[in-house]
Design a protein around this motif. Sequence first.
Motif, PDB file in Angstrom:
ATOM      1  N   ARG A  24      -6.753   6.410   3.767  1.00 39.11           N
ATOM      2  CA  ARG A  24      -6.452   5.076   4.277  1.00 39.11           C
ATOM      3  C   ARG A  24      -5.388   4.439   3.401  1.00 39.11           C
ATOM      4  NH1 ARG A  24     -10.721  -0.015   5.097  1.00 39.11           N
ATOM      5  NH2 ARG A  24      -9.156  -1.531   5.805  1.00 39.11           N
ATOM      6  N   CYS A  25      -4.516   3.666   4.041  1.00 38.27           N
ATOM      7  CA  CYS A  25      -3.428   3.040   3.289  1.00 38.27           C
ATOM      8  C   CYS A  25      -2.966   1.797   4.051  1.00 38.27           C
ATOM      9  CB  CYS A  25      -2.290   4.048   3.113  1.00 38.27           C
ATOM     10  SG  CYS A  25      -1.059   3.592   1.894  1.00 38.27           S
ATOM     11  N   ASP A  26      -3.810   0.767   4.061  1.00 40.96           N
ATOM     12  CA  ASP A  26      -3.480  -0.462   4.774  1.00 40.96           C
ATOM     13  C   ASP A  26      -4.429  -1.578   4.357  1.00 40.96           C
ATOM     14  OD1 ASP A  26      -5.855  -0.762   6.756  1.00 40.96           O
ATOM     15  OD2 ASP A  26      -5.198   1.301   7.069  1.00 40.96           O
ATOM     16  N   SER A  27      -4.037  -2.816   4.677  1.00 41.70           N
ATOM     17  CA  SER A  27      -4.903  -3.986   4.526  1.00 41.70           C
ATOM     18  C   SER A  27      -5.562  -4.101   3.156  1.00 41.70           C
ATOM     19  CB  SER A  27      -5.990  -3.982   5.623  1.00 41.70           C
ATOM     20  OG  SER A  27      -5.407  -3.906   6.898  1.00 41.70           O
ATOM     21  N   GLY A  28      -4.802  -3.819   2.115  1.00 40.05           N
ATOM     22  CA  GLY A  28      -5.325  -3.971   0.771  1.00 40.05           C
ATOM     23  C   GLY A  28      -6.222  -2.844   0.320  1.00 40.05           C
ATOM     24  N   VAL A  29      -6.215  -1.725   1.030  1.00 39.10           N
ATOM     25  CA  VAL A  29      -7.046  -0.580   0.663  1.00 39.10           C
ATOM     26  C   VAL A  29      -6.178   0.673   0.619  1.00 39.10           C
ATOM     27  CG1 VAL A  29      -9.039   0.860   1.248  1.00 39.10           C
ATOM     28  CG2 VAL A  29      -9.075  -1.601   1.748  1.00 39.10           C
ATOM     29  N   VAL A  30      -6.311   1.439  -0.456  1.00 34.25           N
ATOM     30  CA  VAL A  30      -5.694   2.755  -0.559  1.00 34.25           C
ATOM     31  C   VAL A  30      -6.780   3.724  -0.990  1.00 34.25           C
ATOM     32  CG1 VAL A  30      -3.985   4.201  -1.717  1.00 34.25           C
ATOM     33  CG2 VAL A  30      -3.427   1.815  -1.161  1.00 34.25           C
ATOM     34  N   SER A  31      -6.970   4.775  -0.201  1.00 34.15           N
ATOM     35  CA  SER A  31      -7.960   5.791  -0.567  1.00 34.15           C
ATOM     36  C   SER A  31      -7.397   7.166  -0.269  1.00 34.15           C
ATOM     37  CB  SER A  31      -9.269   5.580   0.193  1.00 34.15           C
ATOM     38  OG  SER A  31      -9.074   5.679   1.586  1.00 34.15           O
ATOM     39  N   VAL A  53     -12.988  11.894  -3.921  1.00 34.24           N
ATOM     40  CA  VAL A  53     -12.439  10.760  -3.182  1.00 34.24           C
ATOM     41  C   VAL A  53     -12.252   9.597  -4.147  1.00 34.24           C
ATOM     42  CG1 VAL A  53     -12.949   8.992  -1.446  1.00 34.24           C
ATOM     43  CG2 VAL A  53     -13.315  11.396  -0.909  1.00 34.24           C
ATOM     44  N   VAL A  54     -11.070   8.965  -4.071  1.00 26.49           N
ATOM     45  CA  VAL A  54     -10.754   7.801  -4.890  1.00 26.49           C
ATOM     46  C   VAL A  54     -10.394   6.656  -3.947  1.00 26.49           C
ATOM     47  CG1 VAL A  54      -9.344   6.890  -6.762  1.00 26.49           C
ATOM     48  CG2 VAL A  54      -9.854   9.335  -6.678  1.00 26.49           C
ATOM     49  N   ILE A  55     -11.002   5.497  -4.183  1.00 22.60           N
ATOM     50  CA  ILE A  55     -10.799   4.332  -3.310  1.00 22.60           C
ATOM     51  C   ILE A  55     -10.407   3.134  -4.161  1.00 22.60           C
ATOM     52  CG2 ILE A  55     -11.833   2.859  -1.536  1.00 22.60           C
ATOM     53  CD1 ILE A  55     -14.071   5.088  -1.356  1.00 22.60           C
ATOM     54  N   PHE A  56      -9.359   2.436  -3.751  1.00 19.68           N
ATOM     55  CA  PHE A  56      -8.947   1.192  -4.398  1.00 19.68           C
ATOM     56  C   PHE A  56      -9.028   0.070  -3.372  1.00 19.68           C
ATOM     57  CE2 PHE A  56      -6.595   4.590  -6.534  1.00 19.68           C
ATOM     58  CZ  PHE A  56      -6.999   4.384  -7.846  1.00 19.68           C
ATOM     59  N   GLU A  59       0.807  -1.218   0.000  1.00 12.83           N
ATOM     60  CA  GLU A  59       0.000   0.000   0.000  1.00 12.83           C
ATOM     61  C   GLU A  59       0.841   1.269   0.000  1.00 12.83           C
ATOM     62  OE1 GLU A  59      -2.214  -3.422   1.801  1.00 12.83           O
ATOM     63  OE2 GLU A  59      -0.253  -2.485   2.190  1.00 12.83           O
ATOM     64  N   GLY A  60       1.953   1.281   0.736  1.00 10.66           N
ATOM     65  CA  GLY A  60       2.798   2.467   0.775  1.00 10.66           C
ATOM     66  C   GLY A  60       3.410   2.779  -0.579  1.00 10.66           C
ATOM     67  N   ALA A  61       3.866   1.739  -1.293  1.00 10.69           N
ATOM     68  CA  ALA A  61       4.439   1.939  -2.630  1.00 10.69           C
ATOM     69  C   ALA A  61       3.361   2.399  -3.603  1.00 10.69           C
ATOM     70  CB  ALA A  61       5.088   0.651  -3.111  1.00 10.69           C
ATOM     71  N   ILE A  62       2.132   1.914  -3.431  1.00 10.64           N
ATOM     72  CA  ILE A  62       1.021   2.364  -4.270  1.00 10.64           C
ATOM     73  C   ILE A  62       0.768   3.849  -4.027  1.00 10.64           C
ATOM     74  CG2 ILE A  62      -1.460   2.162  -4.691  1.00 10.64           C
ATOM     75  CD1 ILE A  62       0.166  -0.113  -5.908  1.00 10.64           C
ATOM     76  N   ALA A  63       0.760   4.257  -2.782  1.00 12.35           N
ATOM     77  CA  ALA A  63       0.542   5.664  -2.442  1.00 12.35           C
ATOM     78  C   ALA A  63       1.632   6.546  -3.044  1.00 12.35           C
ATOM     79  CB  ALA A  63       0.495   5.843  -0.927  1.00 12.35           C
ATOM     80  N   SER A  64       2.871   6.061  -3.008  1.00 15.68           N
ATOM     81  CA  SER A  64       3.969   6.822  -3.606  1.00 15.68           C
ATOM     82  C   SER A  64       3.738   7.027  -5.095  1.00 15.68           C
ATOM     83  CB  SER A  64       5.295   6.088  -3.377  1.00 15.68           C
ATOM     84  OG  SER A  64       6.357   6.753  -4.022  1.00 15.68           O
ATOM     85  N   SER A 108     -15.795  -7.049  -0.021  1.00 20.66           N
ATOM     86  CA  SER A 108     -16.115  -5.623   0.022  1.00 20.66           C
ATOM     87  C   SER A 108     -15.598  -5.012   1.312  1.00 20.66           C
ATOM     88  CB  SER A 108     -17.613  -5.405  -0.109  1.00 20.66           C
ATOM     89  OG  SER A 108     -18.295  -5.967   1.000  1.00 20.66           O
ATOM     90  N   ILE A 109     -15.386  -3.704   1.284  1.00 24.90           N
ATOM     91  CA  ILE A 109     -14.944  -2.975   2.477  1.00 24.90           C
ATOM     92  C   ILE A 109     -15.823  -1.735   2.644  1.00 24.90           C
ATOM     93  CG2 ILE A 109     -12.564  -3.777   2.372  1.00 24.90           C
ATOM     94  CD1 ILE A 109     -13.091  -0.242   1.351  1.00 24.90           C
ATOM     95  N   THR A 110     -15.809  -1.176   3.848  1.00 23.50           N
ATOM     96  CA  THR A 110     -16.528   0.060   4.123  1.00 23.50           C
ATOM     97  C   THR A 110     -15.516   1.184   4.276  1.00 23.50           C
ATOM     98  OG1 THR A 110     -18.300  -1.112   5.252  1.00 23.50           O
ATOM     99  CG2 THR A 110     -18.098   1.243   5.705  1.00 23.50           C
ATOM    100  N   GLN A 111     -15.732   2.268   3.533  1.00 24.86           N
ATOM    101  CA  GLN A 111     -14.837   3.419   3.593  1.00 24.86           C
ATOM    102  C   GLN A 111     -15.593   4.627   4.114  1.00 24.86           C
ATOM    103  OE1 GLN A 111     -11.380   3.992   2.658  1.00 24.86           O
ATOM    104  NE2 GLN A 111     -11.878   5.862   3.764  1.00 24.86           N
ATOM    105  N   SER A 112     -15.066   5.229   5.195  1.00 26.65           N
ATOM    106  CA  SER A 112     -15.649   6.463   5.701  1.00 26.65           C
ATOM    107  C   SER A 112     -15.319   7.604   4.755  1.00 26.65           C
ATOM    108  CB  SER A 112     -15.097   6.777   7.098  1.00 26.65           C
ATOM    109  OG  SER A 112     -15.444   5.766   8.010  1.00 26.65           O
ATOM    110  N   LEU A 113     -16.250   8.527   4.615  1.00 26.88           N
ATOM    111  CA  LEU A 113     -16.066   9.660   3.721  1.00 26.88           C
ATOM    112  C   LEU A 113     -15.948  10.947   4.526  1.00 26.88           C
ATOM    113  CD1 LEU A 113     -18.766   8.673   1.079  1.00 26.88           C
ATOM    114  CD2 LEU A 113     -16.284   8.388   0.889  1.00 26.88           C
TER     115      LEU A 113
END
Length: 798
Positions: free
Chosen positions: A605-612, A628-631, A429-434, A637-642
């Motif tokens: 968010r940037c952990d556990s298979g989720v980057v937003s 907002v962009v969520i991967f 996730e960190g490399a994805i964020a970079s 499925s996951i729940t993402q707070s907005l």
Amino acid sequence: MNSNYMNTETVLETYAGSDLGLTYTAAYSQFKVWAPTAFTLSLVLYETGGNGTGSPAIFSRDSGRIVPMQRGDGGVWQVQVTGDMKGKYYMYRTIFEDGTINEAADPYATAVSANGLRSAIVDLRDTDPEGWSGDKSPQLAHPADAVIYELHVRDFSAHASSGIMNKGKFKAFTETGLRDDAGNPLGIDHLAELGITHVHLLPVFDYQTVDELNGAGEGPHPDYYTEYNWGYDPQHYNVPEGSYSTNPSDPGTRIRECKEMVQALHSKGIAVIMDVVYNHTYAFEKGPFEPLVPDYFYRRDYLGRLSNGSGVGNELATERPMVRKFIKDSLAYWASEYHIDGFRFDLMGLMDSVTIREITEELRLNINPNLLIYGEPWTGGDSPLAAKTLKGVQRGKGYAVFNDNFRSAIKGDSDGWGRGFVTGEYGKEGAIASGIKGAIHDFTDSPVETVNYVTAHDNLNLWDKILASQGLKQAAGLPELENGRLKYGGDLEAAVGAANPYFAVDPQNILRNETVRRSLLANGLILTSQGIPFLHAGDEMLRSKYGDHNSYRSPDVINAIRWDRKQAFMPVFQYYKGLIELRRKHPAFRLHGRQEIERSLEFLRCDSGVVSYMLKDNAGGDVWNNIVVIFNANTESITQSLPNTGGCWNIVVDHSYAGTEAFRIADNQEVQVEGLSMMVLYDSYGEPAPRSKIIEVHYDRPDGDYRGWNLWVWGTGIQDGQCDFRQMENGRAVARIEAEMGVQSVGYILRLNDWEEKSADGDRFIDCSGTEKLIKVLVRERRPASLGNAQDPVQLSS
């Protein structure tokens, strides 16, 4: 040529003129060639191209007419031949002091006979298509606006489903109005429909390993061993490849048809990037350089052996003055004569950083300020070159490099089972964020210094890589291939026909398939990240190469794009089209500078298979207030707070659809994101202020020499650091500085390269406190810059 190779410290005469090669007129032809170590040199004029395709009577007596050449300054030999020489051929014959005699084609040749055996004399104006003088490159306001589509000329049209008559040819791009049975645009109309801005063509210069006249291994030239090649085996750098021509025996046809291809793409608003290979040549002793100037054009290691950083036996010594000059002259020729809009450098790590810097500055200043320049920041092996152009060297220099860090984080390794973020590996996730941030905290100073991609022509393509990571290659029946053939022998076409890469895809519910979802997630990341996105041709139709990880000489049954898959996988095509439209319509995904990204992009968010993340406050002047962009790379499925921004969240991309219009609204302040999918939401429309103001700096030097000069700027609020002069106007060099609207002043220093000199003793500032969106200032040198006496900027107009 012999073991007594030239010492690398040997200094030879050099030549600065722009007239090497052939200068043709109807009254005379002038020939110039740089060969400072030759004892004597002659021009040899021929009636035929040397391949036996003309009249047998003429061919049998075509021994050539020898015309002595005179040695002039700079190690250049020249001769002028009176009369109209159009239609004839020529070579250079060199004799060296040790008695060695070589005959070679002109390294600066702009036309050749079939298979490049002899240089040809043509009138280039005869090769211009109708309307060529009015052909214009599509405008690229900023490099971040580019969406690149990598394509091989033959792959584009070779398959029967393309409906194209000129299969495998340049002219395939000129065929319009083609549709499949369902009415979907094909060929060049498909590219326009998809919405890409640039086609990146694998090498289209004349390369050596395809016989332009015969099939594989047939005919008089046993070195030409295949009907197909990617083209990374250079022979004549300034001539289009003949196998892409409808008549390779006519030197002018390939030139005209290559121009027609560029013209056709430009007419659709698509720019053309040329893949160039100046790091090595296919042949050494019989290559374009060695017969004329032995042991000058190639690097050697400390033992005197040819260095092999390319992995194919040799590498060009780009750091030497006349090698550097050849490369710059060649690029300038393609940009001006063929209207090429950009260049991608193969194994750019083998090209010294000074050469790449000078290419970038000079081509933009002298030919086209909007040229897109990027390359591979690595080598294919060890090289003695000290100043390699690797990742990080490009910082502030105006060109981009491929981001293999992002690539590997997304998919894992390139050919095997290794996994990345979209193929099931946590911890990426960190490399994805970079990568999402344009690598500005990794190896770039600016997002437009990174080319973001998942796959290209090399290695497994996207669909096949995901099958490999899922362990599904055997289930799909993909054959084992080696060097374009079945590893254990047999009928390749039958093996491909028996394979089914899409065995698990339900045609009634394509976007539910796991492999499809992973592929959309991969390029969804690419198309919504900061930087320059790069797609491999056919990804939008789930292209497979049947598990061939290195298809550089595999036949059409492996490489050809199968256009019938557009209709078969229409939801995938529509998803790609929607993401490209989203990127092109919303500048928040195309931020211009480091400071702009740091101000506008916030990770949620940037952990556990989720980057937003959120692009906030009308990022880049976007009409959407917040995005907002969520991967979600999890299978569940996951729940993402907005964020609570005071507005409702409108969804424009999810697992089922991608576009620019909201099709549903997120309830409350959270959203459910399905497994292996992405989501894009915006909260409301706003009335954003103008994105930025532009400061045009017009630099006037008494000596007129602007080479290497640039601005070092700060306080812009968008992108500080080096700012190049990109065009000439009224004899002055012009740079454009982009500044945030609220900025009151921008500081600058005029400098030569990386602080070799600077033109003023102190910092200078440009007042931009007014409301003008365009500010023009004049900076004039009154005496040599080394004496530190540049004027303060004078405002011209706004």
